[in-house]
Design a protein around this motif. Structure first.
Motif, short mmCIF file in Angstrom:
data_model
loop_
_atom_site.label_atom_id
_atom_site.label_comp_id
_atom_site.label_asym_id
_atom_site.label_seq_id
_atom_site.Cartn_x
_atom_site.Cartn_y
_atom_site.Cartn_z
N SER A 192 39.79 52.07 25.70
CA SER A 192 39.32 51.48 24.44
C SER A 192 39.56 52.44 23.27
O SER A 192 39.68 53.65 23.45
CB SER A 192 37.82 51.16 24.52
N GLU A 193 39.61 51.87 22.08
CA GLU A 193 39.79 52.68 20.87
C GLU A 193 38.64 53.67 20.70
O GLU A 193 38.86 54.84 20.39
CB GLU A 193 39.87 51.77 19.63
N VAL A 194 37.40 53.21 20.90
CA VAL A 194 36.25 54.08 20.69
C VAL A 194 36.26 55.25 21.66
O VAL A 194 35.96 56.38 21.29
CB VAL A 194 34.92 53.29 20.74
N GLN A 210 48.76 45.64 30.06
CA GLN A 210 48.00 45.91 28.84
C GLN A 210 46.50 45.91 29.13
O GLN A 210 45.94 44.91 29.56
CB GLN A 210 48.36 44.87 27.77
N THR A 211 45.86 47.05 28.87
CA THR A 211 44.45 47.21 29.23
C THR A 211 43.52 47.41 28.04
O THR A 211 42.31 47.24 28.18
CB THR A 211 44.29 48.43 30.16
N ALA A 212 44.07 47.78 26.89
CA ALA A 212 43.22 48.16 25.76
C ALA A 212 42.26 47.05 25.34
O ALA A 212 41.09 47.32 25.08
CB ALA A 212 44.09 48.59 24.57
N GLU A 213 42.71 45.82 25.28
CA GLU A 213 41.84 44.72 24.82
C GLU A 213 40.62 44.55 25.73
O GLU A 213 39.49 44.46 25.25
CB GLU A 213 42.62 43.41 24.75
N PHE A 248 37.26 46.89 34.42
CA PHE A 248 37.59 46.20 33.18
C PHE A 248 38.71 45.17 33.36
O PHE A 248 39.16 44.58 32.39
CB PHE A 248 37.97 47.24 32.10
N MET A 249 39.10 44.96 34.60
CA MET A 249 40.14 43.97 34.88
C MET A 249 39.53 42.57 34.85
O MET A 249 38.42 42.36 35.35
CB MET A 249 40.80 44.23 36.24
#
Length: 124
Positions: free
Chosen positions: A39-41, A7-10, A121-122
């Motif tokens: 990311s959502e953005v 899971q990477t989105a957060e 981003f990890m």
């Protein structure tokens, strides 16, 4: 395989800090916090960018690739630290980020490359 490792989105929503290199490649004391491609953005702005490009191909609107790229990357910019003008801190805004990316395309390229590398981003 542990689900949480996939899971990477957060982490991409939280963002990561990129150290900016000057036009000569030297490290600076200027850091930009960016959200990642998961990311959502980023996903939202990428979809909108693709829709505008497609409409332009159909003759239903103007499309400027450089302007679109700056806009998507500015929207993915969360903040910064260490940027000064005449000795004063430059306050972050998405508009200021777009202006910076327009006037310093090498920083735009750095941000684009940074965002595209999921390793940045990890956690841990």
């Amino acid at each position: 395989m542990e689900l949480s490792t996939l899971q990477t989105a957060e982490a991409h929503n939280e963002g990561a800090e990129m150290r900016v290199h000057g036009p000569d490649g030297a490290e600076t004391d200027f850091y930009i916090t960016l959200s990642g491609i998961d990311s959502e953005v980023w996903r939202k702005n990428s979809r909108e960018h693709k829709r505008r490009a497609y409409k332009s191909l159909l003759g239903a609107g103007e499309y400027n690739e450089d302007q679109e790229r700056r806009g998507v990357l500015a929207a993915a910019t969360i903040g910064w630290r260490g940027l000064k003008s005449d000795g004063e801190d430059v306050e972050f805004s998405i508009e200021q980020a777009a202006n910076l990316y327009e006037s310093a395309p090498y920083i735009l390229d750095q941000a684009d490359n940074f965002i595209g590398d999921r390793v940045n981003f990890m956690k841990g």
